[in-house]
Design a protein around this motif. Sequence first.
Motif, PDB file in Angstrom:
ATOM      1  N   ALA A 115       0.854  -1.304   0.047  1.00  0.00           N
ATOM      2  CA  ALA A 115       0.108  -0.091   0.078  1.00  0.00           C
ATOM      3  C   ALA A 115       1.006   1.193   0.102  1.00  0.00           C
ATOM      4  N   LEU A 116       2.134   1.296   0.725  1.00  0.00           N
ATOM      5  CA  LEU A 116       2.844   2.173   0.774  1.00  0.00           C
ATOM      6  C   LEU A 116       3.462   2.595  -0.518  1.00  0.00           C
ATOM      7  N   VAL A 117       4.039   1.601  -1.037  1.00  0.00           N
ATOM      8  CA  VAL A 117       4.725   1.720  -2.376  1.00  0.00           C
ATOM      9  C   VAL A 117       3.795   2.058  -3.243  1.00  0.00           C
ATOM     10  N   VAL A 154      13.184   5.907 -10.196  1.00  0.00           N
ATOM     11  CA  VAL A 154      12.026   5.199  -9.399  1.00  0.00           C
ATOM     12  C   VAL A 154      12.157   3.828  -9.838  1.00  0.00           C
ATOM     13  N   ALA A 155      12.651   3.502 -10.914  1.00  0.00           N
ATOM     14  CA  ALA A 155      12.736   1.874 -11.134  1.00  0.00           C
ATOM     15  C   ALA A 155      13.773   1.265 -10.145  1.00  0.00           C
ATOM     16  N   THR A 156      14.805   2.044  -9.890  1.00  0.00           N
ATOM     17  CA  THR A 156      15.956   1.411  -9.441  1.00  0.00           C
ATOM     18  C   THR A 156      15.540   1.316  -7.876  1.00  0.00           C
ATOM     19  N   LEU A 157      14.788   2.172  -7.275  1.00  0.00           N
ATOM     20  CA  LEU A 157      14.363   2.359  -5.793  1.00  0.00           C
ATOM     21  C   LEU A 157      13.205   0.940  -5.835  1.00  0.00           C
ATOM     22  N   LEU A 158      12.327   1.005  -6.716  1.00  0.00           N
ATOM     23  CA  LEU A 158      11.178  -0.075  -6.588  1.00  0.00           C
ATOM     24  C   LEU A 158      12.009  -1.534  -6.518  1.00  0.00           C
ATOM     25  N   LEU A 160      14.929  -2.307  -5.714  1.00  0.00           N
ATOM     26  CA  LEU A 160      15.632  -2.390  -4.368  1.00  0.00           C
ATOM     27  C   LEU A 160      14.756  -3.005  -3.318  1.00  0.00           C
ATOM     28  N   ILE A 161      13.644  -2.125  -3.155  1.00  0.00           N
ATOM     29  CA  ILE A 161      12.626  -2.620  -2.514  1.00  0.00           C
ATOM     30  C   ILE A 161      12.013  -4.093  -2.568  1.00  0.00           C
ATOM     31  N   LEU A 162      11.666  -4.404  -3.870  1.00  0.00           N
ATOM     32  CA  LEU A 162      11.135  -5.905  -3.983  1.00  0.00           C
ATOM     33  C   LEU A 162      12.254  -6.700  -3.673  1.00  0.00           C
ATOM     34  N   ASN A 163      13.417  -6.274  -3.781  1.00  0.00           N
ATOM     35  CA  ASN A 163      14.403  -7.467  -3.478  1.00  0.00           C
ATOM     36  C   ASN A 163      14.610  -7.695  -1.898  1.00  0.00           C
ATOM     37  N   LEU A 164      14.205  -6.459  -1.043  1.00  0.00           N
ATOM     38  CA  LEU A 164      14.375  -6.513   0.189  1.00  0.00           C
ATOM     39  C   LEU A 164      13.166  -7.150   0.950  1.00  0.00           C
ATOM     40  N   VAL A 171       1.822  -9.101  -4.637  1.00  0.00           N
ATOM     41  CA  VAL A 171       0.792  -8.173  -4.024  1.00  0.00           C
ATOM     42  C   VAL A 171       0.734  -6.924  -4.728  1.00  0.00           C
ATOM     43  N   LEU A 172       1.791  -6.355  -4.960  1.00  0.00           N
ATOM     44  CA  LEU A 172       1.690  -4.943  -5.666  1.00  0.00           C
ATOM     45  C   LEU A 172       1.258  -4.869  -7.061  1.00  0.00           C
ATOM     46  N   LEU A 173       1.732  -5.853  -7.850  1.00  0.00           N
ATOM     47  CA  LEU A 173       1.349  -5.606  -9.237  1.00  0.00           C
ATOM     48  C   LEU A 173       0.112  -5.152  -9.726  1.00  0.00           C
ATOM     49  N   PRO A 174      -1.059  -6.122  -9.148  1.00  0.00           N
ATOM     50  CA  PRO A 174      -2.516  -5.880  -9.593  1.00  0.00           C
ATOM     51  C   PRO A 174      -2.925  -4.469  -9.119  1.00  0.00           C
TER      52      PRO A 174
END
Length: 232
Positions: A115-117, A154-158, A160-164, A171-174
């Motif tokens: 939700a935050l992302v 933004v892609a780089t940040l995203l 990194l978050i997904l890897n973490l 959950v996020l993609l939909p």
Amino acid sequence: MRFSTLSLLATVASAAFSFAAPVTPASNALEARCLCQDIDSIIVDVTTTIRPLLLELTYITTENCTVEILTPIVTEIKTTITTAITEVKALSGTALVTVLTTVDGVVLTVFEVAALVCELLTLIFYALGAVLSVVSAANRVAVTALLVEVAEIVATLLQLILNLVGGLLIVLLPLLGEVLSIILSLGATSCFGFLSVSWSTVSSTVVESATTVFSTSATTIFSTAVATITSA
């Protein structure tokens, strides 16, 4: 006698310290969190900082939609996101429970992180979409290139978050329907290859009424995202 009394007091004090509070994963995570950032703080901070800058982008008109006008705003946005990237990288190797534990000691679920992302990505890409919808033909190539710079970081940040946070992508993609549309309209799909999206099925319609996103409170966006992913 004096020595014995002092020894007894020391023993009691030591025992009191040992049994004062049980050690749990959550308390360990909260203690460790004091030494570094957590994912909640990072995402909330970057969202709060860039929101006014993104709002400026939604006020851009065809007349002032030029590289000269946009560059200072884009530079500030990129600087803020770069800081967040550094903070997320610093979490590499940290226990997931620590990463997910907020300053208040609450351990976020993957759904809450999504939700935050989602809120952050929605605000960013709706603002970029607003600019893309008003740029003149004469300025389109240069302005689009500038917006793609934002998309790339933004892609780089995203990523990194997904890897973490394991399991976050599914959950996020939909939740990213319109976000994906704007990424496609920008021609920035190669930056988001890690999403494994079939871009041929994504609509390239640019969102024109992006300012409505900014008139909606963050709480509403967050609640809607959580409701969507928990009912899926």
